[in-house]
Design a protein around this motif. Structure first.
Motif: not given
Length: 357
Positions: A161-163, A229-230, A244-247, A334-335
């Motif tokens: 989700p991020i660079f 992602m981790a 970073i968790l997509s919920v 969620l972060i």
């Protein structure tokens, strides 16, 4: 009866009867002589072996007397021979000359041997240079062929989700996977950069849900692999992990995180360990410079705070230092990070990322 003409048949008949014909010239016919009785055949004697012939004695041959050439032989010339040859063969002059030329003995063919030409030194050097260039070109072509024919190892495409600035593959399950994350955190990372952690054997596996951190099942069920992602981040002089968790449900996940708070510091202690307090230092200021709440320096626990206009829950130790925090960037993201500096950097990258990478 008397016969007045003697014939060959009569003579043969007389011989068969054992008589002898009268070979006297014809004249007065004499009365026939009485025939003699037939002669009995002689008994057959066995063959007597022939005696070997005496050895053949070859008498010496006397040499033939030498022939004496005539004192004055006739003179023979080429013109006489040529004229005689033309009369005998009835051929033309050109034909006879060609035949005479064919009959003449031929001189042995001597192969011409050219003297070896002298090879100058520049030609030798040029030949050696061309040979070296050919060998080098063949080697390079073979290496390119080996490289082109080698199996292509494709790196799994992991959506982020991020660079990110770096990517690192980790492996293992449960405690082994947790130690892989801790080992990656200990490896140096450039300041202000982010390292992605992924599992190559299962690209669809979420690292957070695979860690043995005793997270509530309702939380794990609402975490989606896509958009999660981790990683490891290095900002503010501190290198730490983050998630970073997509919920799928904001309310369910938020209530699950509140229920998990009593166990969270212990189960995440390997990822977010306590700070080492120097000798003689008893208190420390909070690392969350942007929070609007202050915490007691003597009580460790979770506190409400605000970081870059986002509500978060911060766990502080007895010295008032931020140990870990979590908050929502939006209702679907969620972060979980170490402190306010890491949270701010992650939020900034989420804001500038137009599409997942």
């Amino acid at each position: 009866p008397e016969k007045y003409i003697r014939t060959f048949a009569g003579d043969m008949d007389m011989v068969k009867k054992g008589g002898t014909p009268d070979l006297a010239p014809l004249g007065a016919v004499s009365p026939p002589k009485p025939t003699a009785p037939p002669i009995a055949p002689k008994p057959v004697q066995p063959p007597v072996p022939a005696t070997p012939p005496p050895p053949l004695v070859i008498a010496p041959v006397s040499p033939a007397p030498p022939q004496v050439a005539p004192k004055n032989p006739p003179l023979q010339t080429y013109s006489n021979d040529f004229s005689e040859r033309m009369k005998t063969t009835h051929a033309s002059t050109a034909t006879v000359l060609a035949a005479e030329q064919d009959k003449a003995p031929r001189a042995p063919h001597v192969a011409s041997q050219e003297s070896p030409s002298s090879i100058s030194l520049p030609y030798v050097i040029a030949s050696l240079v061309l040979l070296v260039v050919s060998l080098a070109g063949g080697t390079i072509a073979y290496m390119q062929y080996r490289t082109a024919s080698a199996p292509v190892v494709t790196t799994p495409v992991v959506s982020t989700p991020i660079f990110v600035d770096e990517r690192e593959e980790i492996s293992g399950i449960d405690a082994t996977l947790l130690q892989s994350v801790v080992s990656s955190v200990s490896r140096p990372l450039a300041a202000g950069t982010v390292r992605l952690l992924y599992v190559a054997t299962a690209s669809d596996e979420n690292i957070f849900t695979a860690l043995p951190v005793s997270a509530p099942d309702v939380l794990l069920r609402n975490v989606q692999t896509k958009g999660s992602m981790a990683g490891v981040i290095n900002v503010g002089g501190n290198q730490s992990p983050f998630f970073i968790l997509s919920v799928s449900s904001y309310s369910t996940v938020f209530s699950s995180m509140l229920a998990w708070e009593p166990l969270m510091p212990d189960y995440l202690s390997e990822l977010f360990p306590s700070y080492q307090i120097p000798i003689g230092e008893t208190t420390a200021t909070s690392t969350v410079a942007t929070t609007t709440e202050t915490a007691s320096a003597s009580v460790a626990g979770f506190y409400d705070a605000t970081i870059v206009n986002h509500d978060v829950r911060v766990y502080r130790d007895a010295s008032g230092r931020d140990m870990l925090l979590y908050g929502f960037w939006n209702q679907a993201t969620l972060i979980i990070a170490r402190d306010a500096t890491a949270f701010t950097e992650i939020v900034g990258r989420l804001s500038t990322a137009s599409t997942p990478r």
